[in-house]
Design a protein around this motif. Structure first.
Motif, PDB file in Angstrom:
ATOM      1  N   VAL A 232     -53.306  59.822  21.974  1.00  0.00           N
ATOM      2  CA  VAL A 232     -52.439  58.815  22.588  1.00  0.00           C
ATOM      3  C   VAL A 232     -53.277  57.573  22.855  1.00  0.00           C
ATOM      4  CG1 VAL A 232     -50.868  58.310  24.481  1.00  0.00           C
ATOM      5  CG2 VAL A 232     -51.205  60.677  23.756  1.00  0.00           C
ATOM      6  N   TYR A 233     -52.783  56.424  22.467  1.00  0.00           N
ATOM      7  CA  TYR A 233     -53.471  55.188  22.823  1.00  0.00           C
ATOM      8  C   TYR A 233     -53.262  54.909  24.309  1.00  0.00           C
ATOM      9  CZ  TYR A 233     -53.797  54.133  17.824  1.00  0.00           C
ATOM     10  OH  TYR A 233     -54.074  54.174  16.491  1.00  0.00           O
ATOM     11  N   PRO A 234     -54.331  54.602  25.055  1.00  0.00           N
ATOM     12  CA  PRO A 234     -54.152  54.265  26.475  1.00  0.00           C
ATOM     13  C   PRO A 234     -53.160  53.121  26.634  1.00  0.00           C
ATOM     14  CG  PRO A 234     -56.471  54.554  25.962  1.00  0.00           C
ATOM     15  CD  PRO A 234     -55.738  54.576  24.646  1.00  0.00           C
TER      16      PRO A 234
ATOM     17  N   CYS B  93     -50.941  66.693  33.252  1.00  0.00           N
ATOM     18  CA  CYS B  93     -51.071  65.298  33.696  1.00  0.00           C
ATOM     19  C   CYS B  93     -52.333  64.690  33.105  1.00  0.00           C
ATOM     20  CB  CYS B  93     -51.123  65.228  35.222  1.00  0.00           C
ATOM     21  SG  CYS B  93     -51.447  63.559  35.868  1.00  0.00           S
ATOM     22  N   VAL B  94     -52.186  63.523  32.496  1.00  0.00           N
ATOM     23  CA  VAL B  94     -53.318  62.752  31.981  1.00  0.00           C
ATOM     24  C   VAL B  94     -53.496  61.536  32.891  1.00  0.00           C
ATOM     25  CG1 VAL B  94     -54.243  61.447  30.041  1.00  0.00           C
ATOM     26  CG2 VAL B  94     -52.860  63.491  29.619  1.00  0.00           C
ATOM     27  N   VAL B  95     -54.692  61.355  33.409  1.00  0.00           N
ATOM     28  CA  VAL B  95     -54.976  60.236  34.308  1.00  0.00           C
ATOM     29  C   VAL B  95     -55.816  59.211  33.561  1.00  0.00           C
ATOM     30  CG1 VAL B  95     -55.960  59.527  36.518  1.00  0.00           C
ATOM     31  CG2 VAL B  95     -54.908  61.796  36.296  1.00  0.00           C
TER      32      VAL B  95
ATOM     33  N   GLN C 242     -60.581  58.967  30.703  1.00  0.00           N
ATOM     34  CA  GLN C 242     -59.359  59.725  30.890  1.00  0.00           C
ATOM     35  C   GLN C 242     -59.723  61.161  31.257  1.00  0.00           C
ATOM     36  OE1 GLN C 242     -57.652  58.592  26.967  1.00  0.00           O
ATOM     37  NE2 GLN C 242     -55.789  58.167  28.104  1.00  0.00           N
ATOM     38  N   TYR C 243     -58.976  61.743  32.169  1.00  0.00           N
ATOM     39  CA  TYR C 243     -59.166  63.152  32.489  1.00  0.00           C
ATOM     40  C   TYR C 243     -57.797  63.769  32.701  1.00  0.00           C
ATOM     41  CZ  TYR C 243     -58.827  61.498  37.383  1.00  0.00           C
ATOM     42  OH  TYR C 243     -58.432  60.916  38.565  1.00  0.00           O
TER      43      TYR C 243
ATOM     44  N   VAL D 246     -60.493  65.087  25.664  1.00  0.00           N
ATOM     45  CA  VAL D 246     -61.254  64.546  24.532  1.00  0.00           C
ATOM     46  C   VAL D 246     -60.311  63.679  23.715  1.00  0.00           C
ATOM     47  CG1 VAL D 246     -62.573  65.092  22.461  1.00  0.00           C
ATOM     48  CG2 VAL D 246     -62.757  66.572  24.470  1.00  0.00           C
ATOM     49  N   ARG D 247     -60.639  62.411  23.568  1.00  0.00           N
ATOM     50  CA  ARG D 247     -59.775  61.496  22.825  1.00  0.00           C
ATOM     51  C   ARG D 247     -60.004  61.601  21.329  1.00  0.00           C
ATOM     52  NH1 ARG D 247     -59.931  55.520  25.271  1.00  0.00           N
ATOM     53  NH2 ARG D 247     -58.595  55.226  23.437  1.00  0.00           N
TER      54      ARG D 247
END
Length: 547
Positions: free
Chosen positions: A140-142, A247-249, A255-256, A291-292
């Motif tokens: 996912v792009y931030p 949940c992605v923060v 990102q975590y 992991v992006r």
């Protein structure tokens, strides 16, 4: 312990003098010592394990005093002291004793600063040393809008599956196929993202948070607004009857993520808001290592702060010994991503005798080079927009590209392109890259404005070079048999250096620093560069660009 004249004997004597007692060999054959390390005005019981080969840093673990915070910078939960990153120190296998004592001193310094609270800021930088869990891969792009799905996938011979979070299942499935992963369960809309202004750092106390209640408390200390958003989204997921939510923060640092398994699935409309909160707060929370793998991050990761080729339309003319390697470098710099395009143009067939210095192998022999290269590159970059044109450059529409790269080694083609665009009253930047003679040097010339020199400007009308490549005579070397079998021999390493030079010039052009536009790299011993790298102006008498 060992013979007196060995480095390990010297280690034993040095450790004894420092007050450490040799205990014996650990299961991994490392040497164990017990003693004490002084820090923060007290002596702390310590256990050291030393690699007998001297190739690894000693492992140092201490017993923390009562009342010490549960989370300390550079100190693991078991008292392990992280006093130096692997590879940050030059180890001396001939002085194991000296380097071990130096590591003890460094560990004591770190322990002293950590216990005194002077390294708490470092907790932000080493957050993931305390945030353990299963891997969660983000495609996912931030900042991208839209719902997030969770797609589980794994290898056929393993039971465990990895969670992939995505806002484009089709795109992620292409990547799973490229990774040879088997798709499992799809949880549509099971994930959400929250943006925070706070960098994450561990909470002093029970860590990591075992349930949602302390997790929300931790988030509230970091960013109250993010805490409210997380709680609201979890309540929505719980009220909809989901078994779990991810949940992605998005934080300024990284990102975590965390996974919440709801204690009891909540049938829609069966519980009050108060009951839902009680149940939610008791639900277990599981940290996840995010992991992006989104294309933007993969491209920018090794060149932070620099523009990439994403969004650019690039035509690579020639998919031979230079173009094959160059195409792969362009892809890694972002070509073909985010509405960009990488067009591969070459009408020729790859013959088996050419694979010794080609990006493609025998599995692509007797195939068109552009088509074979496109198919080969698409395996590793399935989301890139790569187009193969098995035609001559003269037959392709090159007017719509942001940059044309001539990697054919044919100077006449460069002349043709320059004249053709000039006669049409058009201009497209052209980068020409080639090998000089039998691998003496590689060169690149960028013409990104009409006032810059074209490839024909580098020589006089009588073809005498104005910018000689080397000071020594360039030898004429041919190999092969017969007129049609003759070729100029040079190894694949020269082709790769030419591709690297071209990739460097393309990324500089993208970054707004195109000069010097004429660049040379000498590749054969015994030769020295003649004309320095420079920005060469157009010659108004040039028959190609002067018209």
């Amino acid at each position: 312990m060992m013979a007196d004249d060995t480095p390990l004997a010297a280690l034993g004597r040095a450790m004894k003098a420092r007050g450490f007692e040799y205990i014996g060999r650990a299961p991994d054959e490392w040497l164990e010592f017990h003693g004490a390390i002084k820090a923060a005005g007290a002596a702390h019981v310590a256990c050291l394990a030393v690699d007998p080969s001297g190739l690894e840093l000693p492992r140092i673990r201490v017993e923390l005093p009562q009342g010490a915070p549960d989370v300390l910078a550079h100190i693991g939960a078991d008292g392990h002291v992280c006093y130096a990153a692997k590879g940050s120190l030059v180890l001396d296998i001939f002085d194991i004793a000296g380097q071990t004592l130096a590591c003890i001193d460094r560990a004591a310094e770190v322990l002293d600063l950590s216990l005194s609270g002077e390294m708490n800021k470092d907790l932000e930088d080493e957050f993931f040393a305390f945030w353990h869990g299963d891997i969660c891969i983000l495609d996912v792009y931030p900042g991208d809008p839209g719902n997030l799905d969770v797609l589980f996938a794994g290898r056929g011979d393993h039971d465990s599956h990895i969670a992939f979070v995505t806002n484009d299942v089709v795109r992620t499935r292409l990547k799973l196929k490229a990774m040879s992963l088997t798709e499992g369960e799809l949880l549509a809309g099971a994930a959400f993202r929250v943006r925070t202004s706070a960098k994450p750092k561990p909470l002093q106390g029970a860590w990591p948070p075992p349930t949602v209640a302390p997790l929300l408390q931790w988030q509230g200390l970091l960013d109250p607004s993010a805490r409210r958003n997380i709680e609201r989204r979890l309540l929505v997921a719980y009220a909809s009857g989901r078994r779990a939510a991810l949940c992605v923060v998005d934080s300024p640092l990284t990102q975590y993520a965390f996974w919440v398994a709801f204690e009891t699935a909540n049938p829609p409309g069966r519980r009050s808001a108060a009951d839902a909160r009680v149940q939610l707060y008791a639900s277990k929370a599981y940290p996840m290592i995010a992991v992006r793998m989104d294309d933007r991050y993969v491209t920018q990761r090794n060149a932070p702060g620099r523009p990439t080729l994403s969004g650019k339309k690039i035509a690579l003319v020639g998919c031979g010994t230079i173009g094959g390697f160059l195409a792969e470098l362009l892809l890694k710099a972002g070509a073909g991503l985010e509405d960009g395009e990488l067009a591969l143009i070459d009408p020729d067939i790859l013959f088996p005798q050419n694979i010794g210095r080609h990006r493609l192998g025998l599995n692509r022999a007797l195939q068109n080079k552009a088509i074979g290269l496109k198919e080969e590159l698409a395996v590793g970059a399935p989301t890139a927009n790569i187009r193969a044109l098995p035609v001559k450059a003269e037959e392709a529409d090159l007017t719509r590209f942001d940059l044309i790269i001539n990697a054919t080694g044919e100077e006449a083609l460069g002349h043709y392109l320059t004249v053709t665009f000039a006669r049409r009253g058009m201009f497209v930047p052209i980068l020409t890259v080639w090998v000089e003679g039998p691998g003496v040097a590689v060169r690149g010339l960028l013409r990104d404005t009409v006032e810059c020199a074209c490839i024909r400007c580098l020589s006089e009308l009588q073809r005498a070079p104005l910018y000689p490549v080397v000071n020594e005579p360039v030898p004429l070397e041919l190999a092969g048999h017969g007129c049609e079998g003759l070729y100029v021999p040079f190894p694949a390493s020269v082709s790769i250096q030419a591709a690297c030079l071209a990739a460097e010039m393309v990324t500089d052009w993208t970054g707004g620093t195109p000069g010097p536009r004429l660049r040379t790299r000498v590749t054969r011993p015994g030769f020295t560069q003649a004309a320095p790298d420079a920005d060469v102006a157009r010659r108004h008498t040039c028959p190609a660009c002067g018209t």
